[in-house]
Write an enzyme that holds these catalytic residues in place. Structure first.
Site, mmCIF file in Angstrom:
data_model
loop_
_atom_site.group_PDB
_atom_site.id
_atom_site.type_symbol
_atom_site.label_atom_id
_atom_site.label_comp_id
_atom_site.label_asym_id
_atom_site.label_seq_id
_atom_site.Cartn_x
_atom_site.Cartn_y
_atom_site.Cartn_z
ATOM 1 N N GLY A 31 0.801 -1.228 0.000
ATOM 2 C CA GLY A 31 0.000 0.000 0.000
ATOM 3 C C GLY A 31 0.826 1.266 0.000
ATOM 4 O O GLY A 31 2.021 1.248 -0.269
ATOM 5 N N HIS A 34 2.255 4.394 -5.143
ATOM 6 C CA HIS A 34 2.872 5.453 -5.957
ATOM 7 C C HIS A 34 2.976 4.931 -7.389
ATOM 8 O O HIS A 34 2.539 3.798 -7.675
ATOM 9 C CB HIS A 34 4.230 5.851 -5.372
ATOM 10 C CG HIS A 34 5.154 4.695 -5.110
ATOM 11 N ND1 HIS A 34 5.646 3.877 -6.108
ATOM 12 C CD2 HIS A 34 5.653 4.188 -3.947
ATOM 13 C CE1 HIS A 34 6.434 2.964 -5.586
ATOM 14 N NE2 HIS A 34 6.432 3.107 -4.271
ATOM 15 N N HIS A 37 4.193 1.321 -8.063
ATOM 16 C CA HIS A 37 3.191 0.253 -7.930
ATOM 17 C C HIS A 37 2.280 0.220 -9.162
ATOM 18 O O HIS A 37 1.939 -0.851 -9.675
ATOM 19 C CB HIS A 37 2.318 0.492 -6.697
ATOM 20 C CG HIS A 37 3.055 0.452 -5.388
ATOM 21 N ND1 HIS A 37 3.202 1.563 -4.593
ATOM 22 C CD2 HIS A 37 3.659 -0.553 -4.733
ATOM 23 C CE1 HIS A 37 3.870 1.253 -3.494
ATOM 24 N NE2 HIS A 37 4.163 -0.035 -3.558
ATOM 25 N N GLY A 146 8.713 -5.608 -8.800
ATOM 26 C CA GLY A 146 9.560 -4.515 -9.256
ATOM 27 C C GLY A 146 11.042 -4.815 -9.091
ATOM 28 O O GLY A 146 11.454 -5.426 -8.097
ATOM 29 N N GLN A 147 11.803 -4.334 -10.057
ATOM 30 C CA GLN A 147 13.272 -4.417 -9.953
ATOM 31 C C GLN A 147 13.777 -3.647 -8.730
ATOM 32 O O GLN A 147 14.861 -3.909 -8.225
ATOM 33 C CB GLN A 147 13.915 -3.852 -11.220
ATOM 34 C CG GLN A 147 15.433 -3.982 -11.231
ATOM 35 C CD GLN A 147 16.106 -3.076 -12.236
ATOM 36 O OE1 GLN A 147 15.573 -2.894 -13.333
ATOM 37 N NE2 GLN A 147 17.238 -2.499 -11.880
ATOM 38 N N LYS A 148 12.984 -2.702 -8.259
ATOM 39 C CA LYS A 148 13.359 -1.936 -7.060
ATOM 40 C C LYS A 148 13.804 -2.873 -5.943
ATOM 41 O O LYS A 148 14.734 -2.600 -5.213
ATOM 42 C CB LYS A 148 12.154 -1.093 -6.634
ATOM 43 C CG LYS A 148 12.260 -0.433 -5.295
ATOM 44 C CD LYS A 148 13.044 0.816 -5.409
ATOM 45 C CE LYS A 148 13.238 1.571 -4.119
ATOM 46 N NZ LYS A 148 12.534 1.103 -2.958
ATOM 47 N N GLN A 152 14.396 -9.657 -3.897
ATOM 48 C CA GLN A 152 13.072 -10.237 -3.683
ATOM 49 C C GLN A 152 12.564 -10.879 -4.982
ATOM 50 O O GLN A 152 12.117 -12.025 -4.995
ATOM 51 C CB GLN A 152 12.128 -9.133 -3.220
ATOM 52 C CG GLN A 152 10.665 -9.476 -3.245
ATOM 53 C CD GLN A 152 9.816 -8.340 -2.681
ATOM 54 O OE1 GLN A 152 9.797 -8.123 -1.483
ATOM 55 N NE2 GLN A 152 9.117 -7.620 -3.529
ATOM 56 N N SER A 185 7.493 3.998 -0.877
ATOM 57 C CA SER A 185 6.556 4.463 0.148
ATOM 58 C C SER A 185 7.315 5.121 1.296
ATOM 59 O O SER A 185 6.814 6.035 1.948
ATOM 60 C CB SER A 185 5.735 3.285 0.680
ATOM 61 O OG SER A 185 5.117 2.611 -0.388
ATOM 62 N N ARG A 186 8.527 4.657 1.538
ATOM 63 C CA ARG A 186 9.304 5.189 2.675
ATOM 64 C C ARG A 186 9.839 6.596 2.417
ATOM 65 O O ARG A 186 10.267 7.263 3.362
ATOM 66 C CB ARG A 186 10.455 4.248 3.026
ATOM 67 C CG ARG A 186 9.996 2.943 3.660
ATOM 68 C CD ARG A 186 11.176 2.132 4.162
ATOM 69 N NE ARG A 186 10.769 0.943 4.882
ATOM 70 C CZ ARG A 186 10.523 -0.240 4.323
ATOM 71 N NH1 ARG A 186 10.626 -0.375 3.007
ATOM 72 N NH2 ARG A 186 10.158 -1.276 5.052
HETATM 73 P P1 AMP Z 1 5.995 -2.570 -1.609
HETATM 74 O O1 AMP Z 1 4.623 -1.986 -1.511
HETATM 75 O O2 AMP Z 1 7.088 -1.624 -1.262
HETATM 76 O O3 AMP Z 1 6.105 -3.902 -0.922
HETATM 77 O O4 AMP Z 1 6.208 -2.875 -3.158
HETATM 78 C C1 AMP Z 1 5.314 -3.643 -3.888
HETATM 79 C C2 AMP Z 1 5.882 -3.901 -5.258
HETATM 80 O O5 AMP Z 1 6.131 -2.648 -5.906
HETATM 81 C C3 AMP Z 1 7.233 -4.646 -5.234
HETATM 82 O O6 AMP Z 1 7.260 -5.591 -6.300
HETATM 83 C C4 AMP Z 1 8.214 -3.546 -5.451
HETATM 84 O O7 AMP Z 1 9.432 -3.978 -6.033
HETATM 85 C C5 AMP Z 1 7.452 -2.646 -6.393
HETATM 86 N N1 AMP Z 1 8.007 -1.280 -6.373
HETATM 87 C C6 AMP Z 1 8.239 -0.512 -5.279
HETATM 88 N N2 AMP Z 1 8.808 0.656 -5.648
HETATM 89 C C7 AMP Z 1 8.930 0.615 -7.000
HETATM 90 C C8 AMP Z 1 9.460 1.515 -7.976
HETATM 91 N N3 AMP Z 1 9.978 2.697 -7.646
HETATM 92 N N4 AMP Z 1 9.432 1.132 -9.281
HETATM 93 C C9 AMP Z 1 8.914 -0.073 -9.632
HETATM 94 N N5 AMP Z 1 8.406 -0.973 -8.764
HETATM 95 C C10 AMP Z 1 8.413 -0.630 -7.468
#
Ligand code: AMP
Length: 284
Positions: A31, A34, A37, A146-148, A152, A185-186
């Protein structure tokens, strides 16, 4: 768009969609959505025609309780963004729905030894456990990561292969702000000064790319170049700067294979991560 909190109800809905021949795409998130996501949803739509997004802040993957407790949330905004992006169902379970006296966990060995795995004990076990549960609940045809969070994504691909989950994993590129900061998100926790300083992270990766394009192959030299760029941003601490092979995420000394260059840096108590993928030798 429907918002569903219960596993049984979600399963029924998905069963109906599958019987209609719909191809199910899945984007797991925590959640506070941005554009990063939302780009995953866009990617998912290329391979599927019914989009499910989960929003679940997974307590068991937080090795730091205060990080969990301060994790940002704005569900109303998330619902709007998800709906506009074309999400069909948001799965929004609570803790009790996901974990009822859970005694089982999933882990992926070796791939989690370096990078974040070395610095966040228990984190990936929590991730793989929740992702396995979500895969079993949603039973998607494809899931986008995401590659971010490259460690993972690569480890989940391995988990899917090893445990024969019947779905395809798609990796989506990092979405950045115009000035290079990877969306996260952080980022919300950063003061404006920290936000400015945090640019050192993406700049250090740009620097790595430049020196590699100029012919540098020594990982030690690349890391040292990166470290001086990161220090200019005055971070509170550097968790790691690492170069690993893309294949097995093992540490390497020379850039002679497809590799991942990654760093994790603290600004105050906010830990930011970023990475680039280097095709052996050409800095792309
Ligand atoms: P999170 O909500 O942070 O657990 O992220 C959920 C998914 O969004 C994960 O697969 C992340 O790698 C991806 N994600 C987070 N930030 C980005 C970003 N800046 N660009 C692309 N994917 C992202």
């Amino acid at each position: 768009m429907e918002i569903i909190k219960e596993i049984n109800i979600l399963r029924e809905k998905i069963k109906v969609r599958k019987s209609e021949g719909r191809v199910i795409g899945f984007v797991p998130t925590m959640g506070f959505l941005h554009k990063g996501h939302l780009s995953l949803v866009e990617e998912s739509k290329k391979y599927s025609d019914f989009q499910i997004m989960s929003i679940f802040v997974n307590r068991i993957q937080f090795n730091d309780t205060s990080d969990f407790e301060s994790y940002p949330s704005d569900l109303q905004k998330d619902f709007k963004l998800a709906e506009d992006a074309g999400v069909d169902i948001i799965f929004l379970p609570d803790d009790a729905e996901m974990y009822r006296n859970n005694l089982t966990s999933v882990d992926v060995e070796i791939l989690t030894e370096n990078l974040c795995g070395a610095h966040r004990p228990g984190h990936f076990k929590g991730v793989f456990t929740v992702v396995s549960k979500l895969f079993n609940i949603v039973q998607p045809d494809i899931a986008v990561f995401g590659q971010k969070d490259i460690q993972q994504a690569i480890s989940i691909q391995k988990m899917v292969n090893d445990l024969n989950f019947p779905l395809r994993i798609v990796l989506a590129p990092i979405v950045r702000e115009k000035d290079g900061l990877a969306l996260s998100s952080r980022n919300k926790h950063l003061t404006s000064e920290q936000r400015e300083n945090a640019l050192c992270l993406s700049r250090s990766l740009e620097k790595a790319k430049q020196v590699i394009e100029a012919g540098e192959t020594s990982v030690r030299n690349i890391i040292s170049e990166m470290e001086s760029v990161i220090r200019q941003g005055n971070p509170d601490s550097i968790d790691y700067i690492s170069v690993v092979s893309y294949e097995d995420l093992g540490l390497i000394n020379e850039i002679d294979v497809k590799s991942v260059i990654a760093a994790a840096v603290f600004f105050g108590s906010t830990r930011l991560i970023d990475n680039i993928i280097i095709e052996a030798g050409n800095g792309k």
